[in-house]
Design a protein around this motif. Sequence first.
Motif, PDB file in Angstrom:
ATOM      1  N   PHE A 294     -30.117  18.896  -0.390  1.00  0.00           N
ATOM      2  CA  PHE A 294     -29.123  19.120   0.761  1.00  0.00           C
ATOM      3  C   PHE A 294     -29.550  20.420   1.082  1.00  0.00           C
ATOM      4  CE2 PHE A 294     -27.309  16.039  -2.101  1.00  0.00           C
ATOM      5  CZ  PHE A 294     -26.890  15.091  -1.196  1.00  0.00           C
ATOM      6  N   VAL A 295     -29.418  20.801   2.268  1.00  0.00           N
ATOM      7  CA  VAL A 295     -29.356  22.132   2.886  1.00  0.00           C
ATOM      8  C   VAL A 295     -28.243  22.181   3.997  1.00  0.00           C
ATOM      9  CG1 VAL A 295     -30.670  23.912   4.346  1.00  0.00           C
ATOM     10  CG2 VAL A 295     -31.976  22.776   2.682  1.00  0.00           C
ATOM     11  N   TYR A 296     -27.385  23.244   3.707  1.00  0.00           N
ATOM     12  CA  TYR A 296     -26.479  23.467   4.617  1.00  0.00           C
ATOM     13  C   TYR A 296     -26.473  24.968   5.354  1.00  0.00           C
ATOM     14  CZ  TYR A 296     -24.492  20.296   0.939  1.00  0.00           C
ATOM     15  OH  TYR A 296     -24.480  19.313   0.333  1.00  0.00           O
ATOM     16  N   ARG A 297     -26.711  24.836   6.366  1.00  0.00           N
ATOM     17  CA  ARG A 297     -26.969  25.945   7.209  1.00  0.00           C
ATOM     18  C   ARG A 297     -25.833  26.589   8.140  1.00  0.00           C
ATOM     19  NH1 ARG A 297     -32.423  26.045   6.795  1.00  0.00           N
ATOM     20  NH2 ARG A 297     -33.571  24.416   6.680  1.00  0.00           N
ATOM     21  N   ASN A 311     -27.022  30.534   4.491  1.00  0.00           N
ATOM     22  CA  ASN A 311     -27.336  29.161   4.222  1.00  0.00           C
ATOM     23  C   ASN A 311     -27.424  28.839   2.658  1.00  0.00           C
ATOM     24  OD1 ASN A 311     -28.555  28.747   6.893  1.00  0.00           O
ATOM     25  ND2 ASN A 311     -29.870  30.233   6.198  1.00  0.00           N
ATOM     26  N   PHE A 312     -27.252  27.604   2.258  1.00  0.00           N
ATOM     27  CA  PHE A 312     -27.312  27.548   0.723  1.00  0.00           C
ATOM     28  C   PHE A 312     -27.817  25.846   0.512  1.00  0.00           C
ATOM     29  CE2 PHE A 312     -23.078  26.062   1.398  1.00  0.00           C
ATOM     30  CZ  PHE A 312     -22.931  24.615   0.506  1.00  0.00           C
ATOM     31  N   ALA A 313     -28.456  25.748  -0.600  1.00  0.00           N
ATOM     32  CA  ALA A 313     -29.020  24.212  -0.820  1.00  0.00           C
ATOM     33  C   ALA A 313     -28.299  23.837  -2.195  1.00  0.00           C
ATOM     34  CB  ALA A 313     -30.619  24.783  -1.119  1.00  0.00           C
ATOM     35  N   VAL A 314     -28.586  22.473  -2.275  1.00  0.00           N
ATOM     36  CA  VAL A 314     -28.067  21.755  -3.294  1.00  0.00           C
ATOM     37  C   VAL A 314     -29.249  20.878  -3.760  1.00  0.00           C
ATOM     38  CG1 VAL A 314     -26.544  19.784  -4.195  1.00  0.00           C
ATOM     39  CG2 VAL A 314     -25.780  21.709  -2.889  1.00  0.00           C
ATOM     40  N   GLN A 315     -29.365  20.594  -5.107  1.00  0.00           N
ATOM     41  CA  GLN A 315     -30.385  19.887  -5.823  1.00  0.00           C
ATOM     42  C   GLN A 315     -29.834  18.963  -6.750  1.00  0.00           C
ATOM     43  OE1 GLN A 315     -33.456  20.279  -4.465  1.00  0.00           O
ATOM     44  NE2 GLN A 315     -34.320  18.618  -5.856  1.00  0.00           N
ATOM     45  N   PHE A 316     -30.093  17.837  -6.924  1.00  0.00           N
ATOM     46  CA  PHE A 316     -29.688  16.771  -7.616  1.00  0.00           C
ATOM     47  C   PHE A 316     -30.388  16.955  -9.112  1.00  0.00           C
ATOM     48  CE2 PHE A 316     -28.794  13.336  -4.269  1.00  0.00           C
ATOM     49  CZ  PHE A 316     -27.298  13.668  -4.412  1.00  0.00           C
ATOM     50  N   LYS A 317     -29.410  16.867 -10.021  1.00  0.00           N
ATOM     51  CA  LYS A 317     -30.152  16.795 -11.391  1.00  0.00           C
ATOM     52  C   LYS A 317     -29.932  15.215 -12.025  1.00  0.00           C
ATOM     53  CE  LYS A 317     -29.810  21.369 -13.252  1.00  0.00           C
ATOM     54  NZ  LYS A 317     -29.053  22.374 -14.027  1.00  0.00           N
ATOM     55  N   GLU A 318     -30.881  14.428 -12.490  1.00  0.00           N
ATOM     56  CA  GLU A 318     -30.562  13.250 -13.060  1.00  0.00           C
ATOM     57  C   GLU A 318     -30.258  13.267 -14.455  1.00  0.00           C
ATOM     58  OE1 GLU A 318     -34.772  11.820 -12.441  1.00  0.00           O
ATOM     59  OE2 GLU A 318     -34.834  12.877 -10.526  1.00  0.00           O
ATOM     60  N   GLU A 319     -28.933  12.458 -14.467  1.00  0.00           N
ATOM     61  CA  GLU A 319     -28.475  12.474 -15.909  1.00  0.00           C
ATOM     62  C   GLU A 319     -28.043  11.005 -16.141  1.00  0.00           C
ATOM     63  OE1 GLU A 319     -24.888  14.935 -15.682  1.00  0.00           O
ATOM     64  OE2 GLU A 319     -26.108  16.574 -14.908  1.00  0.00           O
ATOM     65  N   ILE A 320     -28.205  10.556 -17.349  1.00  0.00           N
ATOM     66  CA  ILE A 320     -27.997   9.383 -17.842  1.00  0.00           C
ATOM     67  C   ILE A 320     -26.747   9.112 -18.094  1.00  0.00           C
ATOM     68  CG2 ILE A 320     -28.352   7.637 -19.644  1.00  0.00           C
ATOM     69  CD1 ILE A 320     -30.837   8.017 -17.924  1.00  0.00           C
ATOM     70  N   GLY A 342     -34.077  20.240   4.257  1.00  0.00           N
ATOM     71  CA  GLY A 342     -33.342  19.479   3.059  1.00  0.00           C
ATOM     72  C   GLY A 342     -33.464  18.003   3.332  1.00  0.00           C
ATOM     73  N   HIS A 343     -33.727  17.083   2.456  1.00  0.00           N
ATOM     74  CA  HIS A 343     -33.597  15.764   2.941  1.00  0.00           C
ATOM     75  C   HIS A 343     -32.274  15.150   3.347  1.00  0.00           C
ATOM     76  CE1 HIS A 343     -37.300  14.994   0.475  1.00  0.00           C
ATOM     77  NE2 HIS A 343     -36.655  15.534  -0.518  1.00  0.00           N
ATOM     78  N   LEU A 344     -31.124  16.078   3.265  1.00  0.00           N
ATOM     79  CA  LEU A 344     -30.037  15.976   4.274  1.00  0.00           C
ATOM     80  C   LEU A 344     -29.669  17.255   4.916  1.00  0.00           C
ATOM     81  CD1 LEU A 344     -27.013  13.693   3.915  1.00  0.00           C
ATOM     82  CD2 LEU A 344     -26.604  16.086   4.490  1.00  0.00           C
ATOM     83  N   GLU A 345     -29.582  17.651   5.829  1.00  0.00           N
ATOM     84  CA  GLU A 345     -29.113  18.913   6.438  1.00  0.00           C
ATOM     85  C   GLU A 345     -28.024  18.603   6.981  1.00  0.00           C
ATOM     86  OE1 GLU A 345     -31.897  21.570   7.957  1.00  0.00           O
ATOM     87  OE2 GLU A 345     -33.289  21.109   6.543  1.00  0.00           O
ATOM     88  N   TYR A 346     -27.094  19.870   6.856  1.00  0.00           N
ATOM     89  CA  TYR A 346     -25.607  19.849   7.697  1.00  0.00           C
ATOM     90  C   TYR A 346     -25.462  21.267   8.300  1.00  0.00           C
ATOM     91  CZ  TYR A 346     -20.715  19.275   8.198  1.00  0.00           C
ATOM     92  OH  TYR A 346     -19.421  19.303   8.641  1.00  0.00           O
ATOM     93  N   ASP A 347     -25.061  21.455   9.511  1.00  0.00           N
ATOM     94  CA  ASP A 347     -24.944  22.604  10.101  1.00  0.00           C
ATOM     95  C   ASP A 347     -23.207  22.774  10.334  1.00  0.00           C
ATOM     96  OD1 ASP A 347     -24.285  24.628  12.041  1.00  0.00           O
ATOM     97  OD2 ASP A 347     -25.515  23.823  13.711  1.00  0.00           O
TER      98      ASP A 347
END
Length: 384
Positions: A294-297, A311-320, A342-347
């Motif tokens: 995700f990227v938020y602009r 701007n800031f970005a979010v990255q997923f971590k995979e957890e069981i 971002g695979h998903l971007e938000y303005d």
Amino acid sequence: MNYLFCFETYKENSLSGRYITLSKIEKLLQHFSIKNELTVLGYSVLQKPIYMYKVGSGKIKLLFWSQMHGNESTTTKALFDLFNFLESDTKEVLDWKKTFTFIFVPILNPDGAELYTRENANRVDLNRDFLQLSQPESQLLFQLFEEVKPDFCFNLHDQRTIFGAGKTNSPATVSFLAPSFNEERAINDVRQKAINLIAGIVEELQKYIPSQIGRFDDGYNRNCVGDTFQQLGVPTVLFEAGHFQNDYHREETRKWIFVSLLKAIDLLYENDIVDNKTDNYLKIPQNNVCFFDFVYRNVKINYENSKLITNFAVQFKEEIVGDDVIFIGYIASVGDLDDFFGHLEYDAQEELFKDDEGNFPINGKKANFSLGKNKVFVNGLLKK
């Protein structure tokens, strides 16, 4: 051959998601062993069996292995789709079984698969262990390689969502590599065969995902299995299953890995890898680290008592959690993200960031925050 029809017809529906472990495939393997050879090659660090599954009786030997990294399971799913296809009585399969002997290691690292880690139970990356051969899993694959003397090797992996296909806003859904056999990255007859095979696969994939195919960096590393096998004279192709839009469980990517495998076998059967296709190979965009999840602009923040736009970005971590992989978003970067997508971007349109600690996104924090007065984000996603 209609590759997409084959996928829909022979997809192994009992396997899905990212958490693919030995316990999920053993019954399937036992079913396949009714007609074909299933052997325990040996055991992992934690004494889990490592299986070899063999199909066909042809002179050309093809060696495949998956989940060398335990948390890279997309190609394992695609292998079981291929196993179902190889159980059919289509003309292609009957011809292939006379031409090829297929040797598969569906999960090379069963301990890592169970723990959902890249490394094995000794915390060793098996793909950096082919100089020392210090781990039982590495030793078993190398012993199998020496015993089988394959004509081609297929090294099957997953790659992270951070990779784009070149400097574009398209994810690298499938990437390939013909590994180098020396520091100079030279091309000899062995590597040329791998290059030509990849070029043929990519020509087919371009019909479906033309902007989402990448080429992995070919820097030489003698510790890696692909570089080692290429150096030992066997053409080796690295497959990397990556991100497809909104496909975090990689069911869409699985399809393109399956198509790639069928096309590769088809090309080898037709002996359609004799022309020099180095130019075509080098035109494949190189993998580029240019994505966050995700990227938020245009976000307003409070920094040292001043209101700034950033701007800031979010990255997923995979957890069981239980018997499944879930994706937890964490803030990963703050600042100038002009070179990232971002695979998903938000303005945010200059609305103020706020979380339980204030008005500044902090790296490493879970992605639960608000923008402005009414927009609440949970795990990075706008709550409806």
